[in-house]
Design a protein around this motif. Structure first.
Motif, PDB file in Angstrom:
ATOM      1  N   ILE A   1      -1.323  11.179   7.234  1.00 22.09           N
ATOM      2  CA  ILE A   1      -2.724  10.536   7.392  1.00 22.09           C
ATOM      3  C   ILE A   1      -3.271  10.667   5.495  1.00 22.09           C
ATOM      4  CG2 ILE A   1      -5.125  10.344   8.343  1.00 22.09           C
ATOM      5  CD1 ILE A   1      -3.782  10.955  10.903  1.00 22.09           C
ATOM      6  N   TYR A   2      -3.331  11.725   5.359  1.00 23.73           N
ATOM      7  CA  TYR A   2      -3.730  12.068   4.462  1.00 23.73           C
ATOM      8  C   TYR A   2      -3.042  11.647   2.507  1.00 23.73           C
ATOM      9  CZ  TYR A   2      -6.422  14.642   0.420  1.00 23.73           C
ATOM     10  OH  TYR A   2      -6.832  15.558  -0.894  1.00 23.73           O
ATOM     11  N   ALA A   3      -2.033  11.701   3.046  1.00 23.88           N
ATOM     12  CA  ALA A   3      -0.320  10.782   2.146  1.00 23.88           C
ATOM     13  C   ALA A   3      -1.258   9.155   2.158  1.00 23.88           C
ATOM     14  CB  ALA A   3       0.567  10.973   2.921  1.00 23.88           C
ATOM     15  N   GLU A   4      -1.446   8.772   3.128  1.00 21.80           N
ATOM     16  CA  GLU A   4      -1.285   7.445   3.156  1.00 21.80           C
ATOM     17  C   GLU A   4      -2.426   6.870   2.752  1.00 21.80           C
ATOM     18  OE1 GLU A   4       1.137   4.939   3.925  1.00 21.80           O
ATOM     19  OE2 GLU A   4       2.199   6.500   5.092  1.00 21.80           O
TER      20      GLU A   4
ATOM     21  N   SER B   1     -10.988  -0.952   1.284  1.00 24.65           N
ATOM     22  CA  SER B   1     -11.907  -0.359  -0.044  1.00 24.65           C
ATOM     23  C   SER B   1     -12.803   0.114   0.897  1.00 24.65           C
ATOM     24  CB  SER B   1     -12.642  -1.219  -1.122  1.00 24.65           C
ATOM     25  OG  SER B   1     -13.596  -0.808  -1.599  1.00 24.65           O
ATOM     26  N   ARG B   2     -13.327  -0.180   2.122  1.00 25.50           N
ATOM     27  CA  ARG B   2     -14.755  -0.208   3.392  1.00 25.50           C
ATOM     28  C   ARG B   2     -13.700   1.564   3.879  1.00 25.50           C
ATOM     29  NH1 ARG B   2     -15.433  -5.828   5.612  1.00 25.50           N
ATOM     30  NH2 ARG B   2     -17.023  -6.625   4.131  1.00 25.50           N
ATOM     31  N   LEU B   3     -12.591   1.136   4.172  1.00 23.12           N
ATOM     32  CA  LEU B   3     -12.153   2.552   4.765  1.00 23.12           C
ATOM     33  C   LEU B   3     -11.952   3.583   3.993  1.00 23.12           C
ATOM     34  CD1 LEU B   3      -8.909   1.879   7.682  1.00 23.12           C
ATOM     35  CD2 LEU B   3      -9.638   3.892   6.193  1.00 23.12           C
ATOM     36  N   LEU B   4     -11.619   3.161   2.561  1.00 19.85           N
ATOM     37  CA  LEU B   4     -11.358   4.337   2.030  1.00 19.85           C
ATOM     38  C   LEU B   4     -12.805   5.083   1.535  1.00 19.85           C
ATOM     39  CD1 LEU B   4      -9.022   3.191  -0.873  1.00 19.85           C
ATOM     40  CD2 LEU B   4      -8.539   4.721   0.599  1.00 19.85           C
ATOM     41  N   GLU B   5     -14.293   4.691   1.501  1.00 22.20           N
ATOM     42  CA  GLU B   5     -15.338   4.676   0.662  1.00 22.20           C
ATOM     43  C   GLU B   5     -15.523   5.442   2.920  1.00 22.20           C
ATOM     44  OE1 GLU B   5     -19.823   2.728   0.869  1.00 22.20           O
ATOM     45  OE2 GLU B   5     -18.360   1.762   0.214  1.00 22.20           O
ATOM     46  N   LYS B   6     -15.366   4.650   3.793  1.00 20.19           N
ATOM     47  CA  LYS B   6     -16.290   5.955   4.900  1.00 20.19           C
ATOM     48  C   LYS B   6     -14.997   7.590   5.159  1.00 20.19           C
ATOM     49  CE  LYS B   6     -17.290   2.040   7.549  1.00 20.19           C
ATOM     50  NZ  LYS B   6     -16.475   1.262   8.935  1.00 20.19           N
ATOM     51  N   ALA B   7     -13.842   7.302   4.747  1.00 17.44           N
ATOM     52  CA  ALA B   7     -13.007   8.501   5.138  1.00 17.44           C
ATOM     53  C   ALA B   7     -12.424   9.463   3.608  1.00 17.44           C
ATOM     54  CB  ALA B   7     -11.294   8.100   5.031  1.00 17.44           C
ATOM     55  N   PHE B   8     -13.445   9.344   3.397  1.00 20.79           N
ATOM     56  CA  PHE B   8     -13.472   9.886   1.732  1.00 20.79           C
ATOM     57  C   PHE B   8     -15.157  10.993   1.975  1.00 20.79           C
ATOM     58  CE2 PHE B   8     -15.319  11.626  -2.566  1.00 20.79           C
ATOM     59  CZ  PHE B   8     -14.059  12.367  -3.301  1.00 20.79           C
ATOM     60  N   LEU B   9     -14.495  12.667   1.593  1.00 20.65           N
ATOM     61  CA  LEU B   9     -15.793  13.274   1.346  1.00 20.65           C
ATOM     62  C   LEU B   9     -15.936  14.083   0.483  1.00 20.65           C
ATOM     63  CD1 LEU B   9     -13.687  14.676   5.103  1.00 20.65           C
ATOM     64  CD2 LEU B   9     -15.423  13.558   4.911  1.00 20.65           C
TER      65      LEU B   9
ATOM     66  N   SER C   1      -4.161   2.138   9.971  1.00 23.30           N
ATOM     67  CA  SER C   1      -4.964   1.503   9.454  1.00 23.30           C
ATOM     68  C   SER C   1      -5.153   0.539   8.301  1.00 23.30           C
ATOM     69  CB  SER C   1      -6.408   0.964   9.643  1.00 23.30           C
ATOM     70  OG  SER C   1      -7.094   1.404  11.230  1.00 23.30           O
ATOM     71  N   ILE C   2      -4.992   2.267   7.685  1.00 20.84           N
ATOM     72  CA  ILE C   2      -4.391   1.820   6.001  1.00 20.84           C
ATOM     73  C   ILE C   2      -3.583   1.612   5.221  1.00 20.84           C
ATOM     74  CG2 ILE C   2      -4.215   4.401   5.449  1.00 20.84           C
ATOM     75  CD1 ILE C   2      -6.766   2.679   2.991  1.00 20.84           C
ATOM     76  N   LYS C   3      -2.515   2.093   6.485  1.00 21.88           N
ATOM     77  CA  LYS C   3      -1.509   1.981   5.867  1.00 21.88           C
ATOM     78  C   LYS C   3      -0.481   0.151   6.339  1.00 21.88           C
ATOM     79  CE  LYS C   3       3.133   2.859   6.057  1.00 21.88           C
ATOM     80  NZ  LYS C   3       4.129   3.854   4.339  1.00 21.88           N
ATOM     81  N   THR C   4      -1.296  -0.040   7.651  1.00 27.63           N
ATOM     82  CA  THR C   4      -1.571  -1.642   7.030  1.00 27.63           C
ATOM     83  C   THR C   4      -2.191  -2.879   6.154  1.00 27.63           C
ATOM     84  OG1 THR C   4      -1.728  -1.286  10.216  1.00 27.63           O
ATOM     85  CG2 THR C   4      -1.894  -3.707   9.217  1.00 27.63           C
ATOM     86  N   PHE C   5      -3.100  -2.145   5.848  1.00 27.76           N
ATOM     87  CA  PHE C   5      -3.640  -2.714   4.706  1.00 27.76           C
ATOM     88  C   PHE C   5      -2.864  -2.926   3.315  1.00 27.76           C
ATOM     89  CE2 PHE C   5      -8.066  -1.911   6.527  1.00 27.76           C
ATOM     90  CZ  PHE C   5      -7.939  -2.767   7.450  1.00 27.76           C
ATOM     91  N   TRP C   6      -2.214  -1.845   3.646  1.00 27.05           N
ATOM     92  CA  TRP C   6      -1.535  -1.289   2.423  1.00 27.05           C
ATOM     93  C   TRP C   6      -0.131  -2.520   2.408  1.00 27.05           C
ATOM     94  CZ3 TRP C   6       2.910   2.199   1.484  1.00 27.05           C
ATOM     95  CH2 TRP C   6       3.772   2.546   0.108  1.00 27.05           C
ATOM     96  N   MET C   7       0.312  -2.538   3.459  1.00 20.31           N
ATOM     97  CA  MET C   7       1.228  -3.280   3.345  1.00 20.31           C
ATOM     98  C   MET C   7       1.409  -4.865   3.806  1.00 20.31           C
ATOM     99  SD  MET C   7       4.807  -1.589   4.038  1.00 20.31           S
ATOM    100  CE  MET C   7       3.583  -0.603   3.018  1.00 20.31           C
ATOM    101  N   ILE C   8       0.096  -5.235   4.275  1.00 25.05           N
ATOM    102  CA  ILE C   8      -0.139  -6.408   3.572  1.00 25.05           C
ATOM    103  C   ILE C   8      -1.252  -6.586   2.123  1.00 25.05           C
ATOM    104  CG2 ILE C   8      -2.633  -7.853   4.100  1.00 25.05           C
ATOM    105  CD1 ILE C   8      -2.789  -6.754   6.902  1.00 25.05           C
TER     106      ILE C   8
END
Length: 198
Positions: free
Chosen positions: A61-64, A29-37, A1-8
């Protein structure tokens, strides 16, 4: 999903479509907030069906996640403070094998035990290299420094159209680099300033 948002996001910037830019930034931004530990300063691998997250680390995944964060930081430096300063430090401390070099495919969390070899049929240097390249370009921009990249060009290519990967920048200098083994290419060292996404 994050790669898709990056390309968009990058496409929206390229074609001047603010709707695409906002859609990508809001959802990323929503995805990053959920993914961040926050406890470890790292990224989760994926959501789980029970509402928790898989805290194991898989290199691509971490890299993206880092790459989207770095891209967003070009327009909003808070992404560096909120995420990237921590996640990139975690990457360097744990994902990079300092003894034998290379980047681990997978680390079980919290033991940090490697699960797969660093190189195999489905893992090559693409994500590792792209992660380093985007980290370099965006870090230089964050610190208001110039970016130096090297290009192997076919002789009739106009170097004035070169850009720093998916980003924009103004060419400061172009310097030919002598070589003997890249025929029919010419090697060019290009220095950029004012890195951005528009």
């Amino acid at each position: 999903s994050i790669k898709t948002f990056w390309m968009i996001y990058l496409t929206g910037k390229l074609v001047g479509n603010q709707g695409l830019v906002e859609f990508a930034e809001i959802n990323a931004s929503r995805l990053l907030e959920k993914a961040f530990l926050p406890d470890s300063g790292s990224w989760a691998r994926a959501p789980k069906s029970d509402g928790t997250v898989d805290e194991n680390k898989e290199w691509w995944i971490y890299a993206e996640l880092d790459q989207m964060t770095a891209t967003l930081s070009l327009d909003n430096p808070k992404y560096v403070q909120d995420y990237l300063a921590k996640t990139s430090r975690w990457w360097m401390a744990h994902m990079v094998d300092k003894e034998h070099k290379g980047v681990w495919h997978w680390l079980d969390f919290p033991s940090l035990t490697p699960k797969y070899p660093k190189v195999h049929l489905w893992k090559n240097a693409y994500h590792t290299f792209e992660h380093a390249l985007i980290g370099y370009i965006t870090a230089q921009a964050f610190y208001k420094k110039q970016v130096v990249l090297y290009y192997a060009l076919v002789n009739d290519i106009n170097h004035k159209s070169l850009q720093p990967y998916y980003f924009t920048g103004e060419i400061v200098t172009t310097d030919p680099v002598p070589h003997w083994c890249l025929e029919p290419f010419r090697l060019l060292k290009v220095t950029f300033k004012n890195i951005g996404t528009k």
